[in-house]
Design a protein around this motif. Structure first.
Motif, PDB file in Angstrom:
ATOM      1  N   ASP A  24       0.833  -1.209   0.000  1.00  0.00           N
ATOM      2  CA  ASP A  24       0.000   0.000   0.000  1.00  0.00           C
ATOM      3  C   ASP A  24       0.868   1.260   0.000  1.00  0.00           C
ATOM      4  O   ASP A  24       0.606   2.210  -0.739  1.00  0.00           O
ATOM      5  CB  ASP A  24      -0.921   0.022   1.232  1.00  0.00           C
ATOM      6  N   SER A  25       1.906   1.258   0.831  1.00  0.00           N
ATOM      7  CA  SER A  25       2.807   2.422   0.875  1.00  0.00           C
ATOM      8  C   SER A  25       3.509   2.601  -0.468  1.00  0.00           C
ATOM      9  O   SER A  25       3.683   3.732  -0.936  1.00  0.00           O
ATOM     10  CB  SER A  25       3.888   2.253   1.937  1.00  0.00           C
ATOM     11  N   LYS A  28       1.286   4.305  -2.785  1.00  0.00           N
ATOM     12  CA  LYS A  28       1.067   5.693  -2.400  1.00  0.00           C
ATOM     13  C   LYS A  28       2.266   6.577  -2.753  1.00  0.00           C
ATOM     14  O   LYS A  28       2.105   7.727  -3.143  1.00  0.00           O
ATOM     15  CB  LYS A  28       0.789   5.760  -0.905  1.00  0.00           C
ATOM     16  N   TYR A  29       3.475   6.036  -2.647  1.00  0.00           N
ATOM     17  CA  TYR A  29       4.669   6.868  -2.862  1.00  0.00           C
ATOM     18  C   TYR A  29       5.299   6.653  -4.232  1.00  0.00           C
ATOM     19  O   TYR A  29       6.487   6.908  -4.419  1.00  0.00           O
ATOM     20  CB  TYR A  29       5.664   6.659  -1.720  1.00  0.00           C
TER      21      TYR A  29
ATOM     22  N   ASP B 173      -0.112   6.159   6.204  1.00  0.00           N
ATOM     23  CA  ASP B 173      -0.717   5.667   4.976  1.00  0.00           C
ATOM     24  C   ASP B 173      -1.578   4.427   5.160  1.00  0.00           C
ATOM     25  O   ASP B 173      -2.252   4.007   4.251  1.00  0.00           O
ATOM     26  CB  ASP B 173       0.375   5.379   3.954  1.00  0.00           C
TER      27      ASP B 173
END
Lengths: 107, 341
Positions: A24-25, A28-29, B173
């Motif tokens: 997920d990170s 996102k990045y 996040d």
């Protein structure tokens, strides 16, 4: 003569149950892709023997441009502050096709 | 007498063989995921079998069993948590994570109990099987609530410096960890619950002729697979017992006292509240006594990273599981006989 381009290789060693959160990170990045291998070993969390899948570790490898490393490291830092055990180290590497590492992967 | 019977059960002997193989440093290794594969099979087989039987069962009785399973699942971890805090040996985070294991159940222990009852030809009700499916999840939720509470208490103790941390964590996040709905979803969609509940439904609605074809899969090879599973688990347990020193005698004692407490509570629920016979009462006692080692550890690792995994894995796998398999099951059977009679 093939030209090589500099990138960063981020390595993360952690427990296998954290895989989904890490991915997920990555999304996102703006990570372009990742590779995960199952791992076992010993360290500050004791022996992770991967016996019958009860204490399996993973080794996560991510190649990304230098300007995106810091945001991802910040997010990992927050996970460590929460109590997750992560071993993180970064290499300088050289890659053949830098455009591969610019756009996020499709599912 | 009956305890000797249990020790001479092939499945239990294989558990001992696995344990010994590890102690004598044999090079015997099972593939890493074998225990998980086997437990999927075991849950499938027992689910199909139980669902088929339950289709003929009384709905009110099934609902009452579910209600008591929920009561046990929610209250046992709270009792465990308070007990752990009383020992003064663990912080609230560890106590929350450990007690979640003890409120949840171990299908391996339950199946060994069924093998034990089959071996001495004791009849048992099928309802405890639904309770097994229901009791996997509530304790995970209770453990998470206790951990959130402990986290707030710790943050308040640390004072102002932590408010900055909190702000930083808030923009983190992984939203999927923070919502309570997501936690509920995780607790109720975990693999064991899906396999067991799904197989019970399939067993209940399948045509009898189709179920008859599954007979070799469900019945004939079941005990052999259970042997293989316990063989593997014996090795895992022996590996965990090595961490015994880290856990310490007081916590190790908890690993024996808590199942006895849960076993007595379960036996009274089975006999008095649910009116089961000796077999069914034994199984409810086993549900109360057993500690999870498949569903709960990954859930706690994810949701309560502050807790030390050595504590809960060693307690549930290294101490309580062997205790229940070897000593506990005959004990709960004797208890059930005493209460029901």
């Amino acid at each position: 003569m093939v030209t090589l381009y500099p990138e960063k290789l981020l390595n993360i060693i952690t427990i296998d149950s954290l895989e989904d959160k890490l991915v997920d990170s990555f999304k996102k990045y703006g990570v372009s892709g990742y590779t995960i291998v199952r791992a076992r070993g010993a360290g500050s969390s004791g022996l992770q023997a991967d016996m019958s899948g009860f204490d399996a570790n993973i080794l996560v490898k991510v190649i990304l441009p230098e300007d995106r490393v810091q945001n991802l490291l910040d997010s990992l830092e927050r996970k460590i502050r929460k109590g997750y055990h992560l071993t993180v180290f970064v290499h300088d590497v050289q890659v053949m096709r830098p455009e591969k590492f610019n756009t996020p992967w499709h599912e | 007498m009956s305890s000797l019977n249990n020790l001479l059960l092939p499945a239990v002997l294989f558990f001992a063989l696995g344990f010994i193989a590890r102690l004598i440093k044999s090079d015997l290794r099972f593939p890493p995921d074998l225990a998980k594969v086997l437990s999927i099979y075991l849950l499938m087989a027992i689910g199909l079998h139980g669902g088929y039987e339950l289709a003929k069962a009384d709905l009110m009785m099934a609902l009452t069993s579910i209600m008591w399973a929920l009561i046990l699942g929610f209250s046992l971890p709270i009792a465990g948590y308070l007990g752990l805090l009383l020992t003064g040996k663990v912080n609230p985070m560890d106590a929350a994570a450990i007690s979640a294991h003890y409120g949840s159940v171990s299908a391996g222990t339950f199946l060994t109990a069924i093998a034990y009852l089959d071996n001495i030809s004791v009849e048992y009700e099928t309802y405890p099987l639904i309770m097994l499916a229901v009791m996997e999840s509530p304790a995970i939720i209770v453990g998470l609530i206790l951990a959130v509470k402990a986290r707030h208490t710790l943050a308040a103790k640390e004072g102002s410096s932590s408010s900055e941390d909190k702000a930083q964590m808030a923009d983190d996040d992984d939203e999927n960890n923070s919502g309570f709905g997501a936690l509920l979803r995780e607790a109720f969609t975990n693999g064991s619950v899906v396999v067991l509940t799904g197989s019970m439904i399939i067993g209940a609605i399948s045509a009898p002729s189709g179920m008859a074809k599954l007979e070799p899969f469900i019945d004939e090879i079941f005990m052999g697979v259970l042997c293989l599973f316990l063989f593997d688990m014996g090795m895992v347990a022996a590996r965990r017992i090595g961490d015994f020193r880290q856990v310490g005698p007081v916590l190790a004692l908890f690993g024996v006292v808590m199942p006895l407490f849960g076993g007595v509570v379960g036996a009274y629920v089975g006999a008095n509240a649910l009116g089961y016979g000796v077999g069914g009462t034994t199984l409810v006692a086993v549900l109360g006594a057993s500690a999870s080692y498949i569903a709960v550890p990954p859930a706690m690792r994810l949701a309560v990273p502050e807790a030390n995994p050595s504590f809960y894995l060693t307690l549930s796998l290294g101490i309580t599981f062997p205790f229940n398999v070897v000593v506990g099951i005959p004990l709960y059977h004797n208890l059930a006989q005493a209460i029901v009679a």
